[in-house]
Design an enzyme around this catalytic site. Structure first.
Site, PDB file in Angstrom:
ATOM      1  N   LYS A   1      27.580  15.078  25.493  1.00 29.99           N
ATOM      2  CA  LYS A   1      26.166  14.841  25.654  1.00 29.99           C
ATOM      3  C   LYS A   1      25.634  14.991  24.189  1.00 29.99           C
ATOM      4  O   LYS A   1      24.909  15.987  23.720  1.00 29.99           O
ATOM      5  CB  LYS A   1      25.636  15.794  26.542  1.00 29.99           C
ATOM      6  CG  LYS A   1      23.989  15.423  26.906  1.00 29.99           C
ATOM      7  CD  LYS A   1      24.191  14.059  27.935  1.00 29.99           C
ATOM      8  CE  LYS A   1      22.853  13.467  28.575  1.00 29.99           C
ATOM      9  NZ  LYS A   1      22.957  12.366  29.252  1.00 29.99           N
TER      10      LYS A   1
ATOM     11  N   SER B   1      23.093   8.114  32.016  1.00 26.14           N
ATOM     12  CA  SER B   1      22.691   9.218  32.318  1.00 26.14           C
ATOM     13  C   SER B   1      21.503   8.978  33.629  1.00 26.14           C
ATOM     14  O   SER B   1      22.233   8.748  34.742  1.00 26.14           O
ATOM     15  CB  SER B   1      21.890   9.619  31.269  1.00 26.14           C
ATOM     16  OG  SER B   1      21.623  11.245  31.426  1.00 26.14           O
TER      17      SER B   1
END
Length: 550
Positions: A149, A351
């Site tokens: 991430k 996401s």
């Protein structure tokens, strides 16, 4: 004699129509991707259309957009009509690989004699502002789940971490493989030869002609002189004008009549950042999708007996967790009515963008779509010292131990950081569990594919995060097939869609309010300004927004 369709792709294309008068003015004369694809599909079946000519270059298109257009051009070419691409240069002192990849979809490629072929390969770039933050006195405090991430790295690092470099390397390799294969097939050359030519680029126009990368050298006037001689057309028309014009034959007129009622396929869009509330379109931040608006659209099509299937078009890097979860719930509720829901991914569906797509019956992505990023990010930048350096101070009185937890003036305490970590763990666990449930994969398998990692659509397909590869038209065909509909005997509607009169009428329900235009506020301007400065947007389900494939 007939009409020659013109594609001018030097201006760029829009993923979705402008949602406000201001946005429409800013985007005037720009076509949408769907308009261009529809025009090519219609033109292939229209006897009055004799061919298409495309001007390439200028504004850069995403890899997924180019692949969508390549499919449409291939469909057009099956009609036997001429399809020609021309450009002044494939990258004058710049990158021209993706533009040339698009050009190879056409029957013939023209290049200006003074032009270049800057087909120099693919790179994935990331921007880091940690050094600037240090100089400004801003303290970045971010937490993430998991190591891939990388959006937080923008603020916390000065270069790629090892996991980020690994991910970027695979993104570049996957994109490069797709481009090389596509060029090799269309130019009838070995992939090894294409790689050799790329490594020797940029090439001047004559070298490109000798290598078989282009077909003709000439200027714009030469292209059109040759087309006029071959096709003897008596009219030229921009593709978007062709698809927007009214019916010109009795057959076209009959297709526009409201009777007999045709079965409908609804298109619901999730574009831009995802947030709680209504859709937005700020001057600086671009379009955004609100859970209220998207949810109301999904409920409306669920209640419309004429809608037999739905295409959920997603072009979003994500945003709010609760907003994404609310949209996912409405998708599941719609599926429970028996109507098939096909998710069609645009340039990016990552996401939160992946979160809203994953419960669909089928997920369709382009090989170059950026997707995945099943991970979580949150935090803040503490600007207290930065403001103090220019003479600005702030004092506050508060009640409650954590009243200033999210203040940009104070750092997290140890207890607050522990709470933040707990929140990240909870959201990440929920994301992974729901993704595993929606995709029919064991949680352990899904966890290995998650960890915040971004994939190309091609790799995501190999890992079963995506079901099929293709564009919007493929998704529409799948929706028809699943609903038992004839692809040529349906109506396609956008939801939400309100005409001018309904927009002026005062809303009477919360769903009416949800689909009305969100007012332009300073909040929208601020969000856009934050994005322009590279500051973190709201929402914990957000992709590493600075990845750029070129």
């Amino acid at each position: 004699m007939g009409t020659l369709l013109e594609l001018d792709l030097t201006r760029g294309v829009l993923e979705t129509p402008p949602a406000s008068p201001v946005a429409a003015f800013r985007a005037r004369h720009l076509p949408t991707l769907r308009e261009l694809v529809s025009a090519l599909r219609k033109g292939a079946r229209d006897d009055s259309v004799v061919g298409v000519v495309a001007h390439l270059g200028g504004q850069r298109l995403s890899l997924a957009q180019v692949q969508e257009l390549r499919e449409a051009v291939a469909d057009f070419r099956t009609s036997g009509k001429s399809a020609v691409a021309w450009t002044e240069s494939f990258g004058e002192s710049g990158q021209g690989t993706v533009a040339y990849y698009l050009a190879t979809a056409f029957d013939e490629i023209w290049l200006q004699p003074s032009g270049d072929l800057a087909i120099t390969g693919v790179s994935v770039q990331a921007v880091f502002i940690r050094g600037a933050l240090d100089k400004a006195g801003v303290i970045p405090q971010f937490g993430k789940r998991r190591e891939y991430k990388t959006a937080a790295d923008t603020f916390t690092e000065k270069e790629m971490t090892a996991p980020a470099r690994e991910m970027a390397s695979r993104l570049a390799a996957s994109a490069y493989e797709q481009i090389v294969e596509g060029i090799a097939v269309r130019r009838r050359l070995d992939t090894a030869r294409i790689r050799e030519l790329v490594d020797s680029a940029p090439l001047h126009a004559q070298a490109g002609l000798d290598a078989g990368l282009v077909d003709r050298l000439g200027y714009r006037s030469d292209v059109y002189d040759e087309l006029e001689k071959q096709l003897q057309y008596d009219d030229r028309l921009l593709a978007e004008r062709y698809i927007r014009r009214g019916p010109r034959t009795l057959h076209e007129l009959r297709k526009t009549l409201p009777w007999p009622q045709k079965p409908l396929v609804a298109v619901v869009r999730v574009t831009g950042g995802i947030s709680v509330g209504r859709n937005s379109n700020s001057p600086m931040g671009g379009p955004g999708s609100g859970s209220d608006t998207v949810g109301a659209a999904l409920r409306a099509v669920a209640e419309n007996e004429h809608v037999k299937a739905v295409v959920l078009r997603v072009d979003s890097p994500g945003g709010s967790y609760v907003a994404s979860d609310a949209i996912r719930n409405e998708v599941l509720r719609l599926r429970s009515t028996g109507r098939p829901v096909i998710a069609s991914m645009g340039g990016v569906a990552a996401s939160g963008g992946y979160f809203v797509a994953m419960p669909a019956d089928v997920i369709v992505a382009q090989p170059g779509t950026i997707t995945g990023s099943i991970g979580v990010l949150t935090g803040k930048g503490v600007i207290r010292d930065a403001m103090g350096r220019i003479g600005i101070s702030r004092d506050v009185v508060s009640e409650g131990a954590n009243a200033q937890m999210y203040s940009a003036q104070e750092e997290f305490t140890d207890d607050q950081w522990a709470r933040l970590e707990e929140t990240l763990d909870r959201i990440y666990k929920d994301f992974v569990a729901k993704a595993a449930q929606d995709r029919g994969l064991p949680e352990e398998r899904l966890e290995a594919l998650a960890r915040g990692r971004v994939w190309t659509g091609a790799d995501a397909h190999g890992h079963k995060l995506v079901d099929e590869l293709g564009g919007f038209q493929h998704a529409l065909t799948l929706a028809c097939n699943r609903a038992g509909l004839d692809r040529d005997e349906i109506g396609v509607i956008a939801a939400p869609h309100r005409n001018l009169l309904s927009q002026l009428r005062a809303p009477t329900t919360t769903d009416d309010l949800a689909v009305s235009a969100s007012p332009l506020t300073l909040d929208g301007l601020t969000t856009g300004l934050y994005s322009a400065l590279g500051l973190p947007p709201a929402g914990v389900l957000r992709m590493a927004f600075n990845w750029e494939i070129s």
